[in-house]
Motif scaffolding. Structure first.
Motif, PDB file in Angstrom:
ATOM      1  N   MET A 155      33.779  43.702  40.511  1.00  0.00           N
ATOM      2  CA  MET A 155      34.686  42.725  39.758  1.00  0.00           C
ATOM      3  C   MET A 155      34.599  42.879  38.304  1.00  0.00           C
ATOM      4  O   MET A 155      33.554  43.364  37.712  1.00  0.00           O
ATOM      5  CB  MET A 155      34.014  41.180  40.218  1.00  0.00           C
ATOM      6  N   ARG A 156      35.891  42.949  37.694  1.00  0.00           N
ATOM      7  CA  ARG A 156      36.035  43.113  36.316  1.00  0.00           C
ATOM      8  C   ARG A 156      36.013  41.776  35.718  1.00  0.00           C
ATOM      9  O   ARG A 156      36.904  40.847  36.095  1.00  0.00           O
ATOM     10  CB  ARG A 156      37.091  43.977  35.969  1.00  0.00           C
ATOM     11  N   SER A 157      35.398  41.491  34.734  1.00  0.00           N
ATOM     12  CA  SER A 157      35.271  40.287  33.888  1.00  0.00           C
ATOM     13  C   SER A 157      36.858  40.157  33.153  1.00  0.00           C
ATOM     14  O   SER A 157      37.325  41.043  32.817  1.00  0.00           O
ATOM     15  CB  SER A 157      34.169  40.235  32.794  1.00  0.00           C
ATOM     16  N   PRO A 158      36.974  38.750  32.972  1.00  0.00           N
ATOM     17  CA  PRO A 158      38.320  38.513  32.195  1.00  0.00           C
ATOM     18  C   PRO A 158      38.072  38.533  30.846  1.00  0.00           C
ATOM     19  O   PRO A 158      36.826  38.752  30.424  1.00  0.00           O
ATOM     20  CB  PRO A 158      38.613  37.057  32.795  1.00  0.00           C
ATOM     21  N   PRO A 159      39.008  38.548  30.011  1.00  0.00           N
ATOM     22  CA  PRO A 159      38.802  38.389  28.603  1.00  0.00           C
ATOM     23  C   PRO A 159      38.053  37.362  28.204  1.00  0.00           C
ATOM     24  O   PRO A 159      38.203  36.389  28.745  1.00  0.00           O
ATOM     25  CB  PRO A 159      40.101  38.549  27.970  1.00  0.00           C
ATOM     26  N   ALA A 160      37.290  37.466  26.851  1.00  0.00           N
ATOM     27  CA  ALA A 160      36.542  36.269  26.685  1.00  0.00           C
ATOM     28  C   ALA A 160      37.168  35.166  26.315  1.00  0.00           C
ATOM     29  O   ALA A 160      36.880  33.949  26.633  1.00  0.00           O
ATOM     30  CB  ALA A 160      35.674  36.719  25.507  1.00  0.00           C
ATOM     31  N   ALA A 161      38.421  35.255  25.577  1.00  0.00           N
ATOM     32  CA  ALA A 161      39.243  34.168  25.198  1.00  0.00           C
ATOM     33  C   ALA A 161      39.632  33.420  26.697  1.00  0.00           C
ATOM     34  O   ALA A 161      39.653  32.238  26.470  1.00  0.00           O
ATOM     35  CB  ALA A 161      40.595  34.485  24.484  1.00  0.00           C
ATOM     36  N   PHE A 162      40.045  34.020  27.661  1.00  0.00           N
ATOM     37  CA  PHE A 162      40.292  33.329  28.779  1.00  0.00           C
ATOM     38  C   PHE A 162      39.202  32.736  29.497  1.00  0.00           C
ATOM     39  O   PHE A 162      39.083  31.463  30.115  1.00  0.00           O
ATOM     40  CB  PHE A 162      40.849  34.480  29.735  1.00  0.00           C
ATOM     41  N   ALA A 163      37.971  33.219  29.452  1.00  0.00           N
ATOM     42  CA  ALA A 163      36.529  32.823  30.180  1.00  0.00           C
ATOM     43  C   ALA A 163      36.423  31.458  29.051  1.00  0.00           C
ATOM     44  O   ALA A 163      36.029  30.566  29.810  1.00  0.00           O
ATOM     45  CB  ALA A 163      35.539  33.750  30.143  1.00  0.00           C
ATOM     46  N   ARG A 164      36.483  31.419  28.136  1.00  0.00           N
ATOM     47  CA  ARG A 164      36.206  30.081  27.088  1.00  0.00           C
ATOM     48  C   ARG A 164      37.249  29.121  27.395  1.00  0.00           C
ATOM     49  O   ARG A 164      36.885  28.063  27.606  1.00  0.00           O
ATOM     50  CB  ARG A 164      36.091  30.609  25.779  1.00  0.00           C
ATOM     51  N   ARG A 165      38.618  29.384  27.283  1.00  0.00           N
ATOM     52  CA  ARG A 165      39.582  28.286  27.624  1.00  0.00           C
ATOM     53  C   ARG A 165      39.334  27.837  28.973  1.00  0.00           C
ATOM     54  O   ARG A 165      39.657  26.762  29.166  1.00  0.00           O
ATOM     55  CB  ARG A 165      40.867  28.924  27.436  1.00  0.00           C
ATOM     56  N   PHE A 166      39.074  28.384  29.809  1.00  0.00           N
ATOM     57  CA  PHE A 166      39.069  27.745  31.347  1.00  0.00           C
ATOM     58  C   PHE A 166      37.521  27.600  31.763  1.00  0.00           C
ATOM     59  O   PHE A 166      37.421  27.552  33.074  1.00  0.00           O
ATOM     60  CB  PHE A 166      39.836  28.642  32.432  1.00  0.00           C
ATOM     61  N   ALA A 167      36.529  27.658  30.785  1.00  0.00           N
ATOM     62  CA  ALA A 167      34.961  27.234  31.387  1.00  0.00           C
ATOM     63  C   ALA A 167      35.243  25.783  31.822  1.00  0.00           C
ATOM     64  O   ALA A 167      35.688  24.954  31.580  1.00  0.00           O
ATOM     65  CB  ALA A 167      34.234  27.172  30.041  1.00  0.00           C
TER      66      ALA A 167
ATOM     67  N   PHE B  65      35.220  27.712  34.856  1.00  0.00           N
ATOM     68  CA  PHE B  65      35.671  28.547  35.950  1.00  0.00           C
ATOM     69  C   PHE B  65      36.182  29.778  35.342  1.00  0.00           C
ATOM     70  O   PHE B  65      36.031  30.848  36.175  1.00  0.00           O
ATOM     71  CB  PHE B  65      36.584  27.627  36.757  1.00  0.00           C
ATOM     72  N   GLY B  66      36.392  29.984  34.421  1.00  0.00           N
ATOM     73  CA  GLY B  66      37.290  31.091  33.709  1.00  0.00           C
ATOM     74  C   GLY B  66      36.502  32.470  33.717  1.00  0.00           C
ATOM     75  O   GLY B  66      36.856  33.587  34.425  1.00  0.00           O
ATOM     76  N   ALA B  67      34.940  32.255  33.827  1.00  0.00           N
ATOM     77  CA  ALA B  67      34.349  33.433  33.839  1.00  0.00           C
ATOM     78  C   ALA B  67      34.301  34.422  35.324  1.00  0.00           C
ATOM     79  O   ALA B  67      33.956  35.244  35.427  1.00  0.00           O
ATOM     80  CB  ALA B  67      32.795  33.451  33.218  1.00  0.00           C
ATOM     81  N   GLY B  68      34.468  33.408  36.191  1.00  0.00           N
ATOM     82  CA  GLY B  68      34.407  33.794  37.544  1.00  0.00           C
ATOM     83  C   GLY B  68      35.592  34.509  38.153  1.00  0.00           C
ATOM     84  O   GLY B  68      35.564  34.864  39.417  1.00  0.00           O
ATOM     85  N   ILE B  69      36.561  34.517  37.169  1.00  0.00           N
ATOM     86  CA  ILE B  69      38.125  35.148  37.783  1.00  0.00           C
ATOM     87  C   ILE B  69      37.909  36.843  37.574  1.00  0.00           C
ATOM     88  O   ILE B  69      37.270  37.384  36.828  1.00  0.00           O
ATOM     89  CB  ILE B  69      39.065  34.639  37.164  1.00  0.00           C
ATOM     90  N   ASP B  70      38.229  37.160  38.783  1.00  0.00           N
ATOM     91  CA  ASP B  70      38.333  38.762  38.892  1.00  0.00           C
ATOM     92  C   ASP B  70      39.541  39.537  38.016  1.00  0.00           C
ATOM     93  O   ASP B  70      40.545  39.052  38.654  1.00  0.00           O
ATOM     94  CB  ASP B  70      38.268  39.195  40.415  1.00  0.00           C
ATOM     95  N   ALA B  71      39.162  40.061  36.996  1.00  0.00           N
ATOM     96  CA  ALA B  71      40.379  40.506  36.179  1.00  0.00           C
ATOM     97  C   ALA B  71      40.648  41.888  36.476  1.00  0.00           C
ATOM     98  O   ALA B  71      41.389  42.794  36.005  1.00  0.00           O
ATOM     99  CB  ALA B  71      40.041  40.470  34.663  1.00  0.00           C
ATOM    100  N   GLY B  72      40.328  42.330  37.697  1.00  0.00           N
ATOM    101  CA  GLY B  72      40.282  43.684  38.106  1.00  0.00           C
ATOM    102  C   GLY B  72      41.620  44.179  38.888  1.00  0.00           C
ATOM    103  O   GLY B  72      41.954  45.299  38.918  1.00  0.00           O
ATOM    104  N   SER B  73      42.529  43.096  39.050  1.00  0.00           N
ATOM    105  CA  SER B  73      43.719  43.204  39.615  1.00  0.00           C
ATOM    106  C   SER B  73      44.808  42.476  39.253  1.00  0.00           C
ATOM    107  O   SER B  73      44.363  41.254  38.990  1.00  0.00           O
ATOM    108  CB  SER B  73      43.732  43.451  41.210  1.00  0.00           C
ATOM    109  N   PRO B  74      46.078  42.789  39.285  1.00  0.00           N
ATOM    110  CA  PRO B  74      47.069  41.852  38.901  1.00  0.00           C
ATOM    111  C   PRO B  74      47.162  40.316  39.918  1.00  0.00           C
ATOM    112  O   PRO B  74      46.955  40.653  41.088  1.00  0.00           O
ATOM    113  CB  PRO B  74      48.537  42.446  39.254  1.00  0.00           C
ATOM    114  N   ARG B  75      47.237  39.114  39.175  1.00  0.00           N
ATOM    115  CA  ARG B  75      47.006  37.893  39.939  1.00  0.00           C
ATOM    116  C   ARG B  75      47.330  36.812  38.964  1.00  0.00           C
ATOM    117  O   ARG B  75      47.524  36.963  38.065  1.00  0.00           O
ATOM    118  CB  ARG B  75      45.871  37.907  40.445  1.00  0.00           C
ATOM    119  N   LEU B  76      47.941  35.706  39.682  1.00  0.00           N
ATOM    120  CA  LEU B  76      47.953  34.372  38.988  1.00  0.00           C
ATOM    121  C   LEU B  76      46.517  33.985  38.803  1.00  0.00           C
ATOM    122  O   LEU B  76      45.944  33.446  39.873  1.00  0.00           O
ATOM    123  CB  LEU B  76      48.906  33.589  39.972  1.00  0.00           C
TER     124      LEU B  76
END
Length: 76
Positions: free
Chosen positions: A1-13, A15-26
């Motif tokens: 799993m690739r971590s999302p950008p820090a700004a995304f993780a902060r905005r959606f804390a 839950f944001g840090a748990g999103i897999d940023a390794g592939s295109p997705r909504l």
């Protein structure tokens, strides 16, 4: 799993840090609502895991929404 950008993780804390940023997705979707209070009440009534953010939006756990964070914000 690739971590999302820090700004995304902060905005959606938290839950944001748990999103897999390794592939295109909504990853997240912002929905406007006329009543955040009513939105929270419906989510609570149906046992949908969610949090209220410091910015006064409501985030739905991505496990409740087929892997996408739902953010409810007040209509402008």
């Amino acid at each position: 799993m690739r971590s999302p950008p820090a700004a995304f993780a902060r905005r959606f804390a938290p839950f944001g840090a748990g999103i897999d940023a390794g592939s295109p997705r909504l990853a997240a979707l912002c929905l406007r609502t006329g009543s955040l209070e009513q939105t929270r009440a419906v989510l609570h009534e149906h046992d949908v895991r969610h949090v209220v953010t410091a910015e006064h939006t409501v985030l739905v756990d991505p496990d409740e929404a087929v892997g996408t964070i739902l953010e409810f914000a007040a209509s402008r």
